[in-house]
Design an enzyme around this catalytic site. Structure first.
Site, PDB file in Angstrom:
ATOM      1  N   ASP A  43      40.877  45.533  45.258  1.00  0.00           N
ATOM      2  CA  ASP A  43      40.907  46.031  43.880  1.00  0.00           C
ATOM      3  C   ASP A  43      39.492  46.293  43.381  1.00  0.00           C
ATOM      4  O   ASP A  43      38.526  45.735  43.887  1.00  0.00           O
ATOM      5  CB  ASP A  43      41.556  44.982  42.975  1.00  0.00           C
ATOM      6  CG  ASP A  43      43.001  45.315  42.676  1.00  0.00           C
ATOM      7  OD1 ASP A  43      43.507  46.286  43.247  1.00  0.00           O
ATOM      8  OD2 ASP A  43      43.606  44.585  41.883  1.00  0.00           O
ATOM      9  N   LYS A  65      40.269  52.293  41.313  1.00  0.00           N
ATOM     10  CA  LYS A  65      39.115  53.106  40.929  1.00  0.00           C
ATOM     11  C   LYS A  65      38.882  52.935  39.451  1.00  0.00           C
ATOM     12  O   LYS A  65      39.808  52.918  38.672  1.00  0.00           O
ATOM     13  CB  LYS A  65      39.382  54.595  41.204  1.00  0.00           C
ATOM     14  CG  LYS A  65      39.567  54.915  42.642  1.00  0.00           C
ATOM     15  CD  LYS A  65      39.886  56.398  42.786  1.00  0.00           C
ATOM     16  CE  LYS A  65      40.521  56.670  44.124  1.00  0.00           C
ATOM     17  NZ  LYS A  65      41.669  57.544  44.030  1.00  0.00           N
ATOM     18  N   MET A 177      40.895  42.590  28.795  1.00  0.00           N
ATOM     19  CA  MET A 177      41.071  44.029  28.561  1.00  0.00           C
ATOM     20  C   MET A 177      41.120  44.357  27.069  1.00  0.00           C
ATOM     21  O   MET A 177      41.880  45.222  26.635  1.00  0.00           O
ATOM     22  CB  MET A 177      42.361  44.526  29.254  1.00  0.00           C
ATOM     23  CG  MET A 177      42.307  44.374  30.762  1.00  0.00           C
ATOM     24  SD  MET A 177      43.885  44.659  31.571  1.00  0.00           S
ATOM     25  CE  MET A 177      44.667  43.056  31.428  1.00  0.00           C
TER      26      MET A 177
HETATM   27  C1  LIG Z   1      43.403  43.722  35.259  1.00  0.00           C
HETATM   28  S1  LIG Z   1      42.631  42.363  34.531  1.00  0.00           S
HETATM   29  C2  LIG Z   1      42.473  41.315  35.919  1.00  0.00           C
HETATM   30  C3  LIG Z   1      42.245  39.865  35.571  1.00  0.00           C
HETATM   31  C4  LIG Z   1      42.073  39.000  36.796  1.00  0.00           C
HETATM   32  N1  LIG Z   1      43.299  38.914  37.546  1.00  0.00           N
HETATM   33  C5  LIG Z   1      41.605  37.592  36.445  1.00  0.00           C
HETATM   34  O1  LIG Z   1      42.346  36.629  36.669  1.00  0.00           O
HETATM   35  O2  LIG Z   1      40.460  37.450  35.996  1.00  0.00           O
HETATM   36  C6  LIG Z   1      41.012  42.994  34.312  1.00  0.00           C
HETATM   37  C7  LIG Z   1      40.300  42.350  33.143  1.00  0.00           C
HETATM   38  O3  LIG Z   1      39.852  41.043  33.498  1.00  0.00           O
HETATM   39  C8  LIG Z   1      38.669  40.763  32.782  1.00  0.00           C
HETATM   40  N2  LIG Z   1      37.598  40.468  33.757  1.00  0.00           N
HETATM   41  C9  LIG Z   1      37.690  40.464  35.087  1.00  0.00           C
HETATM   42  N3  LIG Z   1      36.528  40.070  35.649  1.00  0.00           N
HETATM   43  C10 LIG Z   1      35.683  39.824  34.626  1.00  0.00           C
HETATM   44  C11 LIG Z   1      34.351  39.345  34.537  1.00  0.00           C
HETATM   45  N4  LIG Z   1      33.631  39.052  35.617  1.00  0.00           N
HETATM   46  N5  LIG Z   1      33.808  39.190  33.296  1.00  0.00           N
HETATM   47  C12 LIG Z   1      34.511  39.460  32.190  1.00  0.00           C
HETATM   48  N6  LIG Z   1      35.777  39.904  32.217  1.00  0.00           N
HETATM   49  C13 LIG Z   1      36.364  40.070  33.411  1.00  0.00           C
HETATM   50  C14 LIG Z   1      38.363  41.963  31.920  1.00  0.00           C
HETATM   51  O4  LIG Z   1      38.980  41.763  30.669  1.00  0.00           O
HETATM   52  C15 LIG Z   1      39.049  43.057  32.697  1.00  0.00           C
HETATM   53  O5  LIG Z   1      39.312  44.172  31.880  1.00  0.00           O
END
Ligand SMILES: C[S@@+](CC[C@H](N)C(=O)[O-])C[C@H]1O[C@@H](n2cnc3c(N)ncnc32)[C@H](O)[C@@H]1O
Length: 258
Positions: A43, A65, A177
């Site tokens: 991903d 993407k 998000m």
């Molecule tokens: C589709 S979700 C996936 C979440 C993921 N499964 C998790 O448990 O962290 C994607 C969102 O996770 C958050 N996210 C993921 N990695 C991040 C990071 N390193 N710092 C801040 N937000 C993050 C953001 O809000 C992003 O838009």
């Protein structure tokens, strides 16, 4: 060359949480499972540095993407996993954070089960806990919250959460998000009676070298995010626990916050 069907009649799929970004926050189990895979479906939010745990010769396929491009359709990813597993491959489905926290891991597991494909899940550290923790914010500190609620700012049905019920819950809100809809989120919360002075923060790229954050109040969070040019991927944290952030300006920002 891709190895497959190592004496197995059928392959399997392992849904692996790669953690929030810092490769050291990937679990030992996740690294071991990744090292077993013949095919790795990655991903977009996964830090590519974790691919060092993949087996030499494993086939790596990017299935997400960003940058405004269209994502790989979910149904296509599911078909790909099933196809490789039926060929006898061990497939690692590598996802950011935890596969079951806003990661579509539940949908993928259901699709694999429906197709009769063996599947396992390896949990990962979710960004909603790790990004605040990177600032020193304990999301369930018992002096400041009754618990934590994980929310998406981008619900599939397009609806708004019940902000009044969330306020009554006394829990810290961690919003994934949420950056693109920040103004609507803040407006909904203020409408529901959250005080404008409620401590709030946003953390972009939490746990990575590129991490950026702002600590503010609910009332000025959107302005602070815009001024600091914070963008996705970011986590929003709203609640008294934000006062624990170890950020230079936190005391001054929140001193008079009600
Ligand atoms: C589709 S979700 C996936 C979440 C993921 N499964 C998790 O448990 O962290 C994607 C969102 O996770 C958050 N996210 C993921 N990695 C991040 C990071 N390193 N710092 C801040 N937000 C993050 C953001 O809000 C992003 O838009």
């Amino acid at each position: 060359m891709m190895r497959s069907n190592r004496g197995r009649s059928a392959g399997k799929v392992i849904l692996i949480g790669a953690g929030p970004g810092d490769p050291e926050l990937m679990t030992l189990k996740a690294a071991r499972a990744l090292g077993e895979a013949d095919v790795v479906l990655v991903d977009d939010l996964v830090n590519r540095d974790v691919l060092r745990f993949a087996r030499a010769g494993a086939r790596v396929i990017e299935v997400g993407k960003r940058c405004g491009c269209k994502s790989t359709p979910q149904a296509f990813i599911e078909r790909l996993m099933v196809r490789f597993a039926r060929r006898g491959c061990i497939v690692a489905r590598l996802k950011g954070g935890d596969p079951f926290v806003f990661g579509r891991g539940g949908e993928e597991l259901a699709a694999l089960r429906a197709a009769g494909v063996e599947a396992e899940v390896v949990s990962g550290i979710t960004s909603g806990i790790a990004a605040p923790a990177a600032l020193g914010i304990p999301v369930t500190h018992r002096d400041a919250a009754r618990g934590v609620t994980l929310l998406t700012g981008h619900a599939r049905d397009g609806g708004e959460p019940d902000w009044r019920a969330l306020r009554a819950s006394g829990t810290t809100l961690v919003i994934y998000m949420g950056i693109a809809r920040l103004n609507a989120i803040v407006a909904g919360m203020l409408d529901a009676g959250y005080a404008p002075g409620t401590p709030a923060c946003a953390v972009q790229n939490g746990t990575l070298a590129a991490q950026k954050e702002v600590v503010a109040t609910l009332g000025n969070l959107a302005a602070a995010v815009a001024e600091a040019r914070l963008a996705s991927p970011a986590i929003l944290v709203i609640g008294e626990v934000v006062r624990y952030a170890r950020v230079a300006h936190v005391a001054a920002v929140l001193e008079h916050a009600a």
